[in-house]
Design an enzyme around this catalytic site. Structure first.
Site, short mmCIF file in Angstrom:
data_model
loop_
_atom_site.label_atom_id
_atom_site.label_comp_id
_atom_site.label_asym_id
_atom_site.label_seq_id
_atom_site.Cartn_x
_atom_site.Cartn_y
_atom_site.Cartn_z
N ASN A 107 4.27 -7.12 4.31
CA ASN A 107 3.83 -6.09 3.37
C ASN A 107 2.97 -5.10 4.13
O ASN A 107 1.94 -5.48 4.69
CB ASN A 107 3.04 -6.72 2.22
CG ASN A 107 2.48 -5.67 1.28
OD1 ASN A 107 3.01 -4.56 1.20
ND2 ASN A 107 1.42 -6.00 0.57
N GLY A 108 3.42 -3.84 4.15
CA GLY A 108 2.66 -2.81 4.86
C GLY A 108 3.57 -1.91 5.67
O GLY A 108 4.78 -1.95 5.51
N TYR B 65 -3.55 1.46 -9.49
CA TYR B 65 -2.22 1.43 -10.09
C TYR B 65 -1.34 0.24 -9.70
O TYR B 65 -0.66 -0.34 -10.53
CB TYR B 65 -1.47 2.72 -9.75
CG TYR B 65 -0.03 2.68 -10.14
CD1 TYR B 65 0.35 2.75 -11.48
CD2 TYR B 65 0.99 2.53 -9.19
CE1 TYR B 65 1.68 2.70 -11.86
CE2 TYR B 65 2.32 2.47 -9.57
CZ TYR B 65 2.66 2.56 -10.89
OH TYR B 65 3.97 2.49 -11.26
#
Lengths: 458, 458, 458, 458
Positions: D114-115, D254
């Site tokens: 993730n990234g 968000y």
């Protein structure tokens, strides 16, 4: 019959096209249709486009299913290669569909491969230990890693080094930065032919692909020969020293399409001569002639015509094959194999009833299909059912590009000898073409007959 | 070649089975495989189950695709009927897949229909005005509405009334409350045969379905004959007065499978005799004989064998057909038709090169395929290319169960006469079998030859 | 939560559009999106085209899946009707997708139906005995057969006769030869509203469909009223005598969309008032107030806002619902139901931890979901978990257009009374809105509350 | 609303599980459901099985679509990792679905990432020049090549070297020869948390995945920390020196699920506080209060509750969202965007009519959706429509794992300032939360606010 395709598989077919007068992908596509018998599980096309990039289209299934015309038309470029594939082992991985693409130190690269290497395990271990990440289970990728890591100055040198380390059968078509390359292994095991287009060149596994493109046959590539086609200009060099010549005789016996020329001879003619030799064997031994010759569909046909012609006995197309039972249809029954053959094949009763029938087939692998066919002909009322096989017994596996069953699954090994096979098949007489007969029919060239005599070039 | 299936279509094939020793659906399934050539667009099976209900399985496509074995096995019951269908007009509606099911005043009912009615428009208007809701576009449904509204006391009376109002060709298999019925129209236009199982009965369009089930052929149903099989007991009655006998000669020429017997004769034999008659015509006229006889695959084969046998000229299977170009593959090109034939068929150059070749086909519809084949053989090096057609020219449409093109699309009408067709086809000589020759080959029975001579039984 | 849609189903939603300024199908399509909550299993649109024919598009699944925009655009015509459908019983038959089309003595006809008949078995037997062939298992088809066989002179007379014989709930939209008809049953059980377009008219199950089209709400159709829209001119007549008024209260409680007006009142407002009444009940009884009000998603929201507003207690959206667990996702586990709720819903720990939580839902059917939610809130650390239901217990089945489970599967019948349900649900306190409270909240109109009190209009 | 998911995308979510009491794949599967909001385009699971091999299952689409339970159950092994992915650029290549598998000098290896890296181009060129074959277009593969070619003695050393060369954001879960590793980049940009199972461990992007598994939250991984779990024994080491701390504030605004804790705080609480701060801003400026607070679904909800609570104004759920408009539904119209928002969202007229409405959303990207919603609320009769955004304007792209549009597509850049955006959106008043307000609401931690202030950690 072609359902032998479920028993003995050619690994692949390849084609490469360079043309000056239009997009190459459409020609490759048409050629792949012609080569479809060499691989039905997957297919792919790669082109070198005007933007100096490789474009590709690949998929599973038949060419007609996985390479739709409108998508092929979208593949720009005047240089293209294509590939059809069969493989039992690795088809769960879509990465294995060829051509294989990579960015190498020599630029953007794509390769299609027909054949099999022998030293894959050693190569794989060596590469992984050195930090190469293998993303497929294909031999082909190994060649590309060797090439990419060769340290050689030029692409051709890198290819020579990589090929030098790759032992086995390979007919390769490649694109590297827009140049088409075609290479055949030092033994010339798999076929590879060169054809000329109106404004371009084509290399392909068989001449039937040339015919499909309206190309003129020029010559076979030689063992170890590298063809280079750059800007539509053809050059040749002997990249690797020639080895013991060993073209695969099974290409003539079964694999290649009857309308192809491979290893310098017409396949249809070779098969017809195998049938004639079969008849000569029988006549020489004084074997009583049957009332009718019946080919086993579809591959037994040319030999049956040859036998009928030589013997003067009438031929009847008494076994017909349904076109409606799909390749993939499988009956899950206990006795499904028998049923599925009976769904595919039907015997015309009035053509065999009360007759002495001689069935002609090109080869037997496991024998189950033959056994079923003999039973069907018998129950259609034949008085006697003989069988002749237009090639010697398959007794050994192939390591060089044909996916045969294990040795002990081959009918001749399971049942020891011709008489054992005859009993298993259930026919009244059985005879194979002798190795010598096969040699006669194929012109006494130095073939690899490893699957028949255990003698391999490597 | 069978791709004629795209030009002239048999509407349907039917089968019905009653057996005492197991589920009927599996036998119907196997029979539908054998009848697949009579309809490839959809198929269905209906059984009468032990719970006194109708079970059904229907779908689009080949039997192997749309009727999976495990679902067929789930259809309980010892009484079953099945249907294969081709129809260009109505396939957008899945309701049109047969057998058609309905609950009638006589109980639960299912019907499979081979043939076509002539008075459909009149029947349809009459029924709608009377408040019947038509849910399909099939002729078959009209028969069922007539039956349901007949007001007759018994099912058989209702059937007689409905059939009496239905003009045209029909071979019907039906189940009503567990009883199997089979009915053939008064002219006997479409075939329908009866076979005996070890413990049961089978009715089917052709005997090849009987063979697929291991059933023994008993006899053809007679025109207007109704067979009733209740609790595995067979009874027969003449439900309708016999009309002018008019079995369809095209069943023998092209439609039926070569291993079937229809209208009392073997199809393979009939076709072989058509080829012999063709040869006799040529020999009688002193036509010079060719070097080689080449059948157009696949349907030209028996006639080619007959011609070769009669003439003594050698036969070569010089045109081969690819099994890998699917039924549904369509090339969207300008010149796609030509391409798609060239993808399907290949000519073996060494078998025709420098030879005078005579092609044998069973019939010509529009002529495009023939034209393409002639060109292919010529460009493979044939010195001369003749063509012989083993039946008379198709000059009229069929209203009785065969889906032919419009009259003016037929090649003989487009190009006036044999010579016009020859020029269009591009061959060096062309000859059709004469009507008389066809009559000789088929034993001078009173056939419907409407598509050849415009003389229909209705 | 809407997953109640798996427990209690509205059978259908209908819409009809006539417009003078463009194609009607696109508006119907947009309206069906708005009515999607009334049926998610299938959808269809029928138009009357300029060629004076009916065109249709139908399919299974959501409107977005089965009615693609480009195909909707192809449906020509200024008159159209549409339908969305849910049905557990009959979805194996694609014939059951509405609108239903037929050619009747009054011309080409299409119908969409919301509701259920009570006397289907009697009608079905009578029709089949008279020789009508039923092609679906829908109530709707019975109405059409009655209409087609009525013998009446005009379509409207025929409709009156057919409706007169059909007992039950029906809101119908129909096209007959280009005229749009809309009819509501004599009890006014299912809603049906009239709206005005800039240049046309729309009838639909709910006003949310009017809003989606930018139409202005005109009025509800009256019980037994027939609207006729011919050439964009609207006329009305009282086709059937008005019966006992019985609009379905469950439309207000759960089914209709919160932004709709049905039976003359806003659904959102009615639900908010139900929540306020719930709070009043608790306050009147001196029940101690919780720390936080938490709506059960999604349908408990308006009542929770009403309760919070009336009681002054803070509301928290402490249960969230995943949008990624598809409608059709099913876990095959033993304890799948529990898992699948936990995949769909999550409790925000920090919003309930150490708090006295009061959950608000609109209704309970089987109680399994509620039970799971209570456990989840508890294990997120709530100190106390109460539950309030904004409608009376569901104790009786619905025969008039809602697909409820069997009586004995309803939680109130399984566990006898409120206390039994509380124990089953596992909450610390439970209270339903009283029938009287519901009557107050909905303005004391004469509703059918059959599912709550067993008192049906028929 | 979540349809912002079409505008700003989190690249991925990861999870890793080691357990002693059963198969790990099922837990990973359940965790991926909980992480679905972090990536909806593809998903995958890899396990280390008892045969000391990696097993994998990957596919495109939602977890519920592409990872069927019965196939997940077939993945043996007590160690597993999983990944969900969103990527606009590379989804045409199925090789890009993670976890990525490879055989390295350190053994069989799998990784989920993730990234995003910043120095991909440089790394890619360097690796290709050195003869590495890249088989995907993912950053992740670069890390693996660096690792495989590092020449380090141990896996952990190799990982340290590879990570040292990879600049950017990464939270990694890995399996190497049965050992689970989890690593967070030196800046701690993407979240990664550790949880404890009854008999095992889990690492995941967010705590909501822990909750889904019934795991207890232990702690966040530290920047540069490597967790190793071997034979269910956990060890930790500081693999890389800690950099400038820079957790992504947009996770709180968000991306993360409201029921998660990330970077040490509850997301729901943080968002509620953002709403409270928004209200404080308005109150401090003496802005007149509206009649009703309306959250923009779904993500505006917690802030709306916070605003309502702080201001004392009533909240109404006046905008509802359809669950039936699929993710993939696209209207091909000119004005499709507007239509498709109107199909998804509906305004409850009675809740806003004649009222001064204040809409609360979490953020604005391009502004089109906001503009549409304002128009809808207005045409539902609102007297005044204000908007408050619970975070500062998005003015800069993200290079560290969020897929934002180009700078000049961001509404604040297109329309210069708050007033420009207000005019574009069409509302009567607009106010964003200030950077300072956001800092207050999130506890004044050192976040990366690069997308808001252009200040990035690298």
């Amino acid at each position: 019959m072609r359902s032998k395709a479920y028993e003995v598989h050619e690994e692949c077919g390849v084609i490469g096209v360079v043309r000056a007068d239009g997009p190459a992908a459409e020609l490759v596509h048409r050629g792949l249709f012609a080569l479809q018998h060499r691989g039905q599980e997957a297919a792919g096309i790669v082109t070198w486009g005007p933007t100096k990039e490789l474009h590709h289209l690949k998929g599973r299934g038949l060419v007609s299913e996985c390479l739709p015309v409108y998508q092929v038309k979208a593949l720009a470029g005047s240089v293209a290669i294509g590939h059809v594939r069969y493989s039992t082992v690795t088809m769960d991985r879509s990465e294995n569909i060829q051509p294989f693409l990579a960015t190498t130190p020599y630029g953007k690269f794509a390769i299609g491969h027909n054949g099999n290497l022998k030293n894959t395990d050693a190569l794989r271990s060596r590469l992984e230990a050195a930090g190469s990440l293998l993303s497929t289970t294909m031999d082909t990728e190994l060649i590309v890693h060797l090439l990419a890591r060769s340290g050689a100055k030029s692409f051709v040198d890198a290819l020579a080094r990589a090929a030098g380390e790759s032992l086995g059968a390979y007919s390769l078509v490649m694109i590297c930065e827009g140049v088409l390359y075609a290479l055949r292994d030092p033994h010339g095991i798999r076929p590879l032919v060169l054809g000329e287009l109106k404004a371009g060149w084509v290399v392909a596994s068989e001449t039937c692909a040339l015919d499909a493109l309206g190309a003129t046959y020029v010559r076979d590539l030689g063992p170890g020969e590298l063809l280079t086609i750059e800007n539509n200009r053809l050059t040749s060099r002997q990249l690797l020293p020639v080895g013991r010549p060993a073209p695969c005789v099974f290409e003539l016996v079964y694999f290649s399409r009857p309308d192809s020329r491979v290893f310098g001879q017409g396949v249809h003619g070779a098969r017809t001569r195998m049938g004639e030799r079969l008849a000569m064997q029988d006549l020489a031994l004084g074997t009583p002639m049957p009332d009718v010759i019946v080919p086993v569909p579809d591959s037994g046909f040319p030999a049956a015509v040859g036998y009928a012609r030589q013997s003067g006995v009438a031929l009847e197309k008494a076994i017909i094959r349904s076109h409606y039972v799909g390749r993939t249809f499988i009956l899950p029954d206990q006795d499904s194999r028998s049923h599925s053959i009976r769904l595919k094949l039907s015997v015309i009763r009035e053509a065999v009833c009360d007759k002495r029938v001689l069935l002609i087939d090109d080869s037997i692998v496991r024998g189950n299909t033959s056994r079923e066919i003999v039973a069907m002909v018998r129950s259609a009322g034949a008085r006697e059912v003989g069988m002749r096989i237009a090639s010697p017994p398959l007794a050994w596996p192939c390591y060089l590009g044909i996916d045969t069953p294990d040795r002990d699954e081959l009918v001749i090994n399971q049942h020891r000898d011709e008489e054992g096979v005859r009993r298993f098949i259930g026919c009244d007489s059985l005879r194979y073409l002798t190795i010598d007969g096969l040699a006669e029919a194929t012109g006494r060239q130095p073939f690899c007959m490893g699957c028949m005599n255990g003698d391999y070039p490597l």
